[in-house]
Motif scaffolding. Structure first.
Motif, PDB file in Angstrom:
ATOM      1  N   SER A  20      36.465  41.551  43.726  1.00 39.65           N
ATOM      2  CA  SER A  20      37.168  42.648  43.614  1.00 39.65           C
ATOM      3  C   SER A  20      38.332  42.755  44.789  1.00 39.65           C
ATOM      4  O   SER A  20      39.661  43.143  44.535  1.00 39.65           O
ATOM      5  N   GLU A  38      43.929  49.520  43.449  1.00 43.39           N
ATOM      6  CA  GLU A  38      42.488  49.737  43.330  1.00 43.39           C
ATOM      7  C   GLU A  38      42.118  50.699  42.161  1.00 43.39           C
ATOM      8  O   GLU A  38      41.066  50.119  41.390  1.00 43.39           O
ATOM      9  N   GLN A  42      39.772  49.136  39.141  1.00 42.64           N
ATOM     10  CA  GLN A  42      38.392  49.880  38.786  1.00 42.64           C
ATOM     11  C   GLN A  42      38.575  50.003  37.209  1.00 42.64           C
ATOM     12  O   GLN A  42      37.512  49.949  36.400  1.00 42.64           O
TER      13      GLN A  42
END
Length: 435
Positions: A20, A38, A42
């Motif tokens: 990530s 971010e 996601q």
């Protein structure tokens, strides 16, 4: 062959912990917006949860997630450029053109030309450590984005309430987005100004990998390895900064012990019981060499160099019984003067207890028992339990270990504290008094 989403969830969760931060770092170069990066990461994770159970996991899942996140980023920017009012459209289109160029600019050599280091992860760390952000928000944001730590884990690292940490992270993201800061490793004096925060972040990131504050596993080696890799890159970039070498030395020496800290079942093995034949000799050699570079830089040893010197005392001892605890206690005393904190004071109490006897160590621990930051700190109660156990005060030791187990966020640590409590025997029942 398709697989149920529930079967893929554990694998995807482990993959996400590893990938990530890299995905966010690379997408942030495209978007120049950390919060948007971010969100796109996601979105890629959600797409994987929807498609992989049906189509199967790809051969290169990390690359799949990165490609998906990049596509989401470009789609978001195209939408912004199209939907923006006419007066704002020019700027949005410029951002989109920049993003497309960055997305196509994947060759590592080209990236190195644009950046002193060519490392998106390090650029992410320095961006999150920008001086426009409040000092307390910088480390929290970086630990969340780079280290992949949860808000709860960061709160434990800083001994702060979770809502406080969550607010810091949200505020930091908003400030970065509003400032439109360049996503790159700074140069010259600006790099030096941000360095202390970057070192702090890498240190906390490493510590969370070395002794995880939550979850089932005692350690998270991948987190240690990434923090160490970034520290090595920094040491190459800043060869005359003693504390960079000090932190690198500390990480090398601590990483050398990782394999010996757990047994085959993942249960913790305390330092006194570790098989030192399993310590990595190459990492110890690298750590000692890095410590020598830190000390050769001159000046008063700093926070990380002193800790590396403590770690070197352990690394140089062939057996636990050969450890120079007097030297370690002295180094902790110096560390307490350089960076006073309740945790450093607690570590010094442990060293004094080993050098001068458990009664001396317990006397120091008792002076810390009312310190607000340590009231719910499991290691305070674990140390107290250990010293009481050595003094033969089994009932009090049982109570301290039980308290430590209740406070521990890590399941492996919780199990260890329960075992230590059980070895002390059950607490003695208080006899009823006849009226």
């Amino acid at each position: 062959m398709s697989r149920p989403a529930s079967d893929l969830a554990p694998t995807l969760d482990a993959l996400w912990r590893i990938e990530s931060a890299k995905i966010v770092a690379q997408v942030a170069r495209i978007t120049r917006d950390l919060a948007l990066a971010e969100d796109c990461a996601q979105d890629a994770l959600l797409a994987a949860l929807q498609t992989w159970p049906r189509d199967g996991m790809p051969d290169k899942p990390g690359a799949w997630l990165l490609t998906a996140a990049r596509r989401h980023a470009l789609d978001r920017l195209r939408h912004t450029a199209t939907a923006a009012p006419l007066h704002a459209r020019l700027g949005a289109e410029t951002d989109l053109q920049h993003a497309i160029r960055e997305a196509d600019h994947a060759d590592a050599v080209d990236r190195a030309i644009d950046d002193d280091i060519g490392d998106e992860m390090l650029a992410l760390v320095f961006t999150a450590a920008h001086p426009r952000l409040p000092p307390e928000a910088r480390a929290a944001l970086t630990l969340k984005v780079v280290g992949g730590l949860s808000v709860a884990e960061i709160a434990r690292a800083y001994l702060k309430p979770e809502p406080t940490i969550a607010q810091r992270i949200v505020r930091a993201k908003r400030l970065l987005a509003e400032a439109h800061l360049p996503f790159a490793v700074p140069r010259g004096t600006e790099l030096a100004e941000r360095l202390p925060v970057v070192l702090e972040v890498l240190y906390l990131m490493f510590n969370e990998g070395y002794a995880a504050s939550a979850g089932e596993h005692w350690t998270r080696p991948a987190l240690c390895e990434e923090a160490l890799r970034l520290a090595r890159v920094l040491a190459g970039l800043l060869p005359h900064e003693s504390e960079v070498h000090g932190l690198t030395a500390l990480m090398e020496l601590q990483t050398s012990r990782l394999a010996a800290r757990v047994d085959d079942a993942g249960r913790p093995i305390l330092l006194a019981e570790q098989d030192r034949r399993h310590w990595d000799a190459l990492l110890i050699h690298r750590g000692i060499a890095a410590l020598a570079r830190a000390e050769a830089a001159g000046g008063t040893p700093g926070y990380y160099t002193l800790q590396a010197a403590i770690a070197a005392c352990h690394a140089r001892a062939p057996r636990f019984a050969d450890t120079d605890w007097s030297r370690i206690a002295s180094l902790y005393g110096a560390l307490l003067r350089v960076a006073p904190s309740p945790v450093v004071a607690l570590n010094r109490a442990v060293a004094v207890g080993m050098a001068e006897g458990p009664a001396a160590g317990l006397a120091l621990v008792e002076t810390l028992s009312d310190v607000r930051e340590l009231l719910d700190y499991p290691l305070l109660h674990a140390v107290r339990g250990d010293l009481l156990d050595k003094l033969g005060q089994k009932a009090a030791a049982h109570a301290a270990f039980t308290r430590a187990a209740k406070l521990a966020g890590n399941e492996a640590e919780r199990g260890l504290m329960r075992e230590r409590a059980a070895r002390c025997g059950p607490p003695k029942a208080t006899p009823n008094k006849l009226s």
